[in-house]
Design a protein around this motif. Structure first.
Motif, PDB file in Angstrom:
ATOM      1  N   ASP A 114       0.662  -0.931   0.075  1.00  0.00           N
ATOM      2  CA  ASP A 114      -0.309  -0.343   0.040  1.00  0.00           C
ATOM      3  C   ASP A 114       1.223   0.911   0.252  1.00  0.00           C
ATOM      4  O   ASP A 114       2.094   0.902  -0.599  1.00  0.00           O
ATOM      5  CB  ASP A 114      -0.812  -0.514   1.355  1.00  0.00           C
ATOM      6  CG  ASP A 114      -2.894   0.780   0.992  1.00  0.00           C
ATOM      7  OD1 ASP A 114      -3.598   0.721   0.469  1.00  0.00           O
ATOM      8  OD2 ASP A 114      -1.890   2.235   2.039  1.00  0.00           O
TER       9      ASP A 114
ATOM     10  N   ASN B  18       3.385   3.548   0.787  1.00  0.00           N
ATOM     11  CA  ASN B  18       5.210   3.812   0.872  1.00  0.00           C
ATOM     12  C   ASN B  18       5.300   2.128   1.053  1.00  0.00           C
ATOM     13  O   ASN B  18       6.907   1.640   1.937  1.00  0.00           O
ATOM     14  CB  ASN B  18       5.336   4.769   2.303  1.00  0.00           C
ATOM     15  CG  ASN B  18       5.513   5.952   2.031  1.00  0.00           C
ATOM     16  OD1 ASN B  18       5.482   6.658   0.527  1.00  0.00           O
ATOM     17  ND2 ASN B  18       4.651   6.312   3.083  1.00  0.00           N
TER      18      ASN B  18
ATOM     19  N   THR C 239      -3.430  -2.909 -10.085  1.00  0.00           N
ATOM     20  CA  THR C 239      -4.269  -1.624  -9.916  1.00  0.00           C
ATOM     21  C   THR C 239      -4.540  -0.435 -11.251  1.00  0.00           C
ATOM     22  O   THR C 239      -5.373  -0.199 -11.655  1.00  0.00           O
ATOM     23  CB  THR C 239      -3.807  -0.772  -8.898  1.00  0.00           C
ATOM     24  OG1 THR C 239      -3.257  -2.260  -7.171  1.00  0.00           O
ATOM     25  CG2 THR C 239      -5.075  -0.515  -7.871  1.00  0.00           C
TER      26      THR C 239
ATOM     27  N   ASN D  64       2.361   4.381  -7.561  1.00  0.00           N
ATOM     28  CA  ASN D  64       2.231   2.435  -7.983  1.00  0.00           C
ATOM     29  C   ASN D  64       1.394   2.677  -8.796  1.00  0.00           C
ATOM     30  O   ASN D  64       0.480   2.660  -9.667  1.00  0.00           O
ATOM     31  CB  ASN D  64       1.827   1.521  -7.118  1.00  0.00           C
ATOM     32  CG  ASN D  64       1.563  -0.060  -7.237  1.00  0.00           C
ATOM     33  OD1 ASN D  64       0.545   0.574  -8.397  1.00  0.00           O
ATOM     34  ND2 ASN D  64       2.599  -0.853  -7.513  1.00  0.00           N
TER      35      ASN D  64
ATOM     36  N   ASN E  14      -2.563  20.494  -5.689  1.00  0.00           N
ATOM     37  CA  ASN E  14      -3.418  19.559  -5.676  1.00  0.00           C
ATOM     38  C   ASN E  14      -5.563  20.432  -5.159  1.00  0.00           C
ATOM     39  O   ASN E  14      -6.154  19.600  -6.283  1.00  0.00           O
ATOM     40  CB  ASN E  14      -3.770  18.900  -3.796  1.00  0.00           C
ATOM     41  CG  ASN E  14      -3.002  17.738  -4.062  1.00  0.00           C
ATOM     42  OD1 ASN E  14      -3.312  16.759  -4.613  1.00  0.00           O
ATOM     43  ND2 ASN E  14      -2.232  18.041  -3.073  1.00  0.00           N
TER      44      ASN E  14
ATOM     45  N   ASN F 236      -8.213   4.959  -1.706  1.00  0.00           N
ATOM     46  CA  ASN F 236      -9.070   4.333  -1.021  1.00  0.00           C
ATOM     47  C   ASN F 236      -9.884   5.570  -0.045  1.00  0.00           C
ATOM     48  O   ASN F 236      -9.275   6.089   0.463  1.00  0.00           O
ATOM     49  CB  ASN F 236      -8.724   3.230  -0.039  1.00  0.00           C
ATOM     50  CG  ASN F 236      -8.516   1.712  -0.981  1.00  0.00           C
ATOM     51  OD1 ASN F 236      -9.368   1.171  -1.706  1.00  0.00           O
ATOM     52  ND2 ASN F 236      -7.257   1.479  -0.739  1.00  0.00           N
TER      53      ASN F 236
HETATM   54  P1  NAD Z   1       2.124   5.313  -2.943  1.00  0.00           P
HETATM   55  O1  NAD Z   1       2.450   5.266  -2.244  1.00  0.00           O
HETATM   56  O2  NAD Z   1       3.109   4.286  -4.317  1.00  0.00           O
HETATM   57  O3  NAD Z   1       2.214   6.461  -4.040  1.00  0.00           O
HETATM   58  C1  NAD Z   1       1.100   7.233  -2.955  1.00  0.00           C
HETATM   59  C2  NAD Z   1       1.826   8.798  -3.933  1.00  0.00           C
HETATM   60  O4  NAD Z   1      -0.082   9.810  -3.269  1.00  0.00           O
HETATM   61  C3  NAD Z   1       2.703   8.674  -4.337  1.00  0.00           C
HETATM   62  O5  NAD Z   1       3.141   9.750  -5.033  1.00  0.00           O
HETATM   63  C4  NAD Z   1       2.672  10.625  -2.675  1.00  0.00           C
HETATM   64  O6  NAD Z   1       3.891  10.788  -3.667  1.00  0.00           O
HETATM   65  C5  NAD Z   1       1.430  10.840  -3.375  1.00  0.00           C
HETATM   66  N1  NAD Z   1       1.053  11.519  -2.539  1.00  0.00           N
HETATM   67  C6  NAD Z   1       0.914  11.681  -1.372  1.00  0.00           C
HETATM   68  N2  NAD Z   1       0.217  12.198  -0.127  1.00  0.00           N
HETATM   69  C7  NAD Z   1      -0.220  13.858  -1.320  1.00  0.00           C
HETATM   70  C8  NAD Z   1      -0.989  14.545  -0.918  1.00  0.00           C
HETATM   71  N3  NAD Z   1      -1.261  15.042  -0.219  1.00  0.00           N
HETATM   72  N4  NAD Z   1      -0.936  14.901  -2.698  1.00  0.00           N
HETATM   73  C9  NAD Z   1      -1.054  14.556  -3.744  1.00  0.00           C
HETATM   74  N5  NAD Z   1      -0.150  13.566  -3.882  1.00  0.00           N
HETATM   75  C10 NAD Z   1       0.346  13.014  -2.546  1.00  0.00           C
HETATM   76  O7  NAD Z   1       0.605   4.231  -2.827  1.00  0.00           O
HETATM   77  P2  NAD Z   1      -0.096   3.429  -3.796  1.00  0.00           P
HETATM   78  O8  NAD Z   1       0.471   2.224  -3.609  1.00  0.00           O
HETATM   79  O9  NAD Z   1       0.163   3.258  -5.072  1.00  0.00           O
HETATM   80  O10 NAD Z   1      -1.290   3.954  -3.170  1.00  0.00           O
HETATM   81  C11 NAD Z   1      -2.179   5.145  -3.398  1.00  0.00           C
HETATM   82  C12 NAD Z   1      -3.851   4.926  -2.536  1.00  0.00           C
HETATM   83  O11 NAD Z   1      -4.474   3.895  -3.276  1.00  0.00           O
HETATM   84  C13 NAD Z   1      -4.029   4.741  -1.470  1.00  0.00           C
HETATM   85  O12 NAD Z   1      -4.876   5.086  -1.136  1.00  0.00           O
HETATM   86  C14 NAD Z   1      -3.887   3.318  -1.842  1.00  0.00           C
HETATM   87  O13 NAD Z   1      -4.754   2.597  -0.670  1.00  0.00           O
HETATM   88  C15 NAD Z   1      -4.513   2.982  -2.649  1.00  0.00           C
HETATM   89  N6  NAD Z   1      -4.555   0.860  -3.736  1.00  0.00           N
HETATM   90  C16 NAD Z   1      -3.013   0.939  -3.490  1.00  0.00           C
HETATM   91  C17 NAD Z   1      -3.439  -0.271  -4.292  1.00  0.00           C
HETATM   92  C18 NAD Z   1      -1.740  -0.935  -4.488  1.00  0.00           C
HETATM   93  O14 NAD Z   1      -2.009  -1.836  -4.513  1.00  0.00           O
HETATM   94  N7  NAD Z   1      -0.782  -0.788  -3.981  1.00  0.00           N
HETATM   95  C19 NAD Z   1      -4.600  -1.384  -4.272  1.00  0.00           C
HETATM   96  C20 NAD Z   1      -5.617  -0.381  -4.426  1.00  0.00           C
HETATM   97  C21 NAD Z   1      -5.534   0.472  -3.635  1.00  0.00           C
END
Ligand code: NAD
Length: 422
Positions: free
Chosen positions: A145, A147, A189, A220, A285, A323
């Motif tokens: 998820d 980080n 995803t 991701n 944002n 999410n």
């Molecule tokens: P990640 O850590 O790979 O990426 C998060 C991204 O969001 C980064 O680019 C970060 O710089 C950015 N970010 C953080 N705070 C921010 C803010 N305040 N404004 C704008 N950007 C911001 O995480 P991820 O895995 O891509 O997850 C992102 C979302 O997707 C989360 O809600 C996670 O629960 C959801 N999700 C992830 C997966 C998965 O397979 N990784 C699956 C389903 C849902």
């Protein structure tokens, strides 16, 4: 103004659908509680020799339809209530796409950007040891998820395996392919999001090559969503991350942007020379959410689209890669504005779907080709979209309510069939 509480939001969403489907009040009561919430302290000797103690959580919301499944998040703002909400949303997500899992989630309160690789490895290994009393291939299977990534999953797999005395690849998904990971998991995803967006475009009679896109978050989920939308011809005109945003009305060169974020020291968009930068993250944002685009994909964190900014949204479609990015109050505003909502529990279900494929492959020790993964992923996502759309049309409700009707009904049936023990 009261502070945003994701768990209260998740319960509010459940209460709304419970009223709508006349859910048995005993089952409703059960689903309003998480089955298990484990709080652990994670002491780590940092690089400077000092011991720092981090707090971590693993929550299992419901196991009625199968073992628990859900990612692990490393973030300074993680709270138990956030993890509980994310666990409940996982229960609904697995049910919407018909994957035989219950919902779970984990998190550690830490700032991985301030930690060395050694410290992160120690944190991961000790956290895994602490939660190993409730995780396992037949019990609860973590995944990446915010980080966390395939390297973190490797340490989880190794630590658990060392503790049980044999290699247990099925304890975690999102691993590198070399140690039992699945083809296609890294970008699943985003691929799943693209598949349901494409279905929505067909439904709304829009052509991908005539659509513009804005994406909040470029990790991701955000980067893979951008990549696959770019491949089907969409023009991505704005993306943001924790450091700021980059905008180009002619369309950003997404493959170049992905290469840039991978290569740049901090893995951010900063310094990319293919667009105009806004370096203040809050301003970036605000701007990305208000862009005049066809598709808006929030792919960062919860509580981004609220009653304060929902009126300003101009997108025709919102696809929730993240999410919980939209609050219930904002949902109502968007529904009245006629925005077509692809809710998180459907839009980002591609990740858990390919995680499920990975787990099946690990258990069978038999691995599939990428084309088989993509075919099955497409089948499941398209079916999920159509099932939800059918309910939305029949009940005259928005897609989130429809997805909740489907998910909560499926989980409620499982609860009813299994009964309340003893
Ligand atoms: P990640 O850590 O790979 O990426 C998060 C991204 O969001 C980064 O680019 C970060 O710089 C950015 N970010 C953080 N705070 C921010 C803010 N305040 N404004 C704008 N950007 C911001 O995480 P991820 O895995 O891509 O997850 C992102 C979302 O997707 C989360 O809600 C996670 O629960 C959801 N999700 C992830 C997966 C998965 O397979 N990784 C699956 C389903 C849902």
């Amino acid at each position: 103004m009261t502070a945003f509480n994701p768990w209260e939001m998740a319960c509010q969403q459940l209460d709304t659908v419970a009223r709508k489907i006349n859910l048995d009040k005993n089952i409703h009561q059960k689903l309003r509680h998480c089955k298990r919430s484990l709080i652990v302290s994670v002491p780590i000797q940092m690089d400077d020799g000092a011991v720092q103690v981090f707090e971590g959580y693993r929550v299992q919301h419901n196991l009625e339809r199968g073992p628990a499944k859900g990612g692990i998040r490393y973030h300074p703002d993680v709270t138990l209530d956030e993890v509980k909400a994310l666990a409940m949303w996982m229960t609904w997500k697995c049910a919407v796409v018909g994957i035989p899992y219950g919902g779970a989630k984990g998190g550690v309160v830490c700032d991985p950007r301030q930690m060395s690789l050694t410290e992160l490895e120690k944190l991961t290994r000790r956290f895994t040891s602490e939660i190993s009393i409730i995780i396992g291939p037949e019990k609860d299977i973590p995944a990446p998820d915010v980080n966390t990534n395939p390297q973190v999953m490797s340490w989880i797999m190794d630590t658990y395996s060392m503790n049980v005395g044999y290699s247990a690849p099925g304890v975690v998904t999102g691993k590198p392919i070399e140690i039992g990971g699945s083809e296609g998991r890294l970008t699943a995803t985003g691929k799943g999001a693209m598949i349901v967006i494409n279905e929505a475009l067909q439904h709304l009679k829009l052509r991908p090559d005539q659509c513009t896109v804005a994406i909040q978050g470029f990790g991701n989920v955000g980067s893979a969503t951008a990549q696959f939308l770019h491949e089907i011809g969409c023009r991505i005109v704005g993306v943001t991350d924790v450091a700021g945003g980059v905008f180009n009305p002619k369309g950003l060169d997404i493959p170049a942007l992905i290469r840039h974020t991978k290569d740049s020291e901090r893995h951010t968009l900063a310094g990319f020379d293919g667009g105009d930068h806004v370096n203040n993250p809050a301003k970036a944002n605000e701007e990305v959410l208000k862009l005049n685009v066809d598709i808006l994909a929030p792919c960062a964190l919860e509580n981004q689209i609220t009653k304060a900014n929902a009126h300003g949204i101009r997108a025709k479609i919102i696809a929730e890669g993240a999410n919980g990015p939209t609050t219930p109050e904002a949902d109502e505003i968007l529904f009245r504005k006629g925005v077509f909502m692809l809710p998180d529990i459907l839009a980002n279900a591609g990740g858990v779907t390919v995680s499920y494929f990975e787990w099946v492959q690990d258990i069978q020790a038999h691995f599939w080709q990428l084309e088989d993964i993509n075919k099955e992923l497409t089948r499941i996502m398209v079916k999920g979209f159509r099932d939800v759309l059918d309910i939305a049309q029949r009940e005259q409700c928005d897609m989130r309510m429809a997805a909740y009707i489907l998910a909560v009904s499926r989980v409620a049936t499982a609860v009813k069939l299994r009964g309340i023990y003893p």
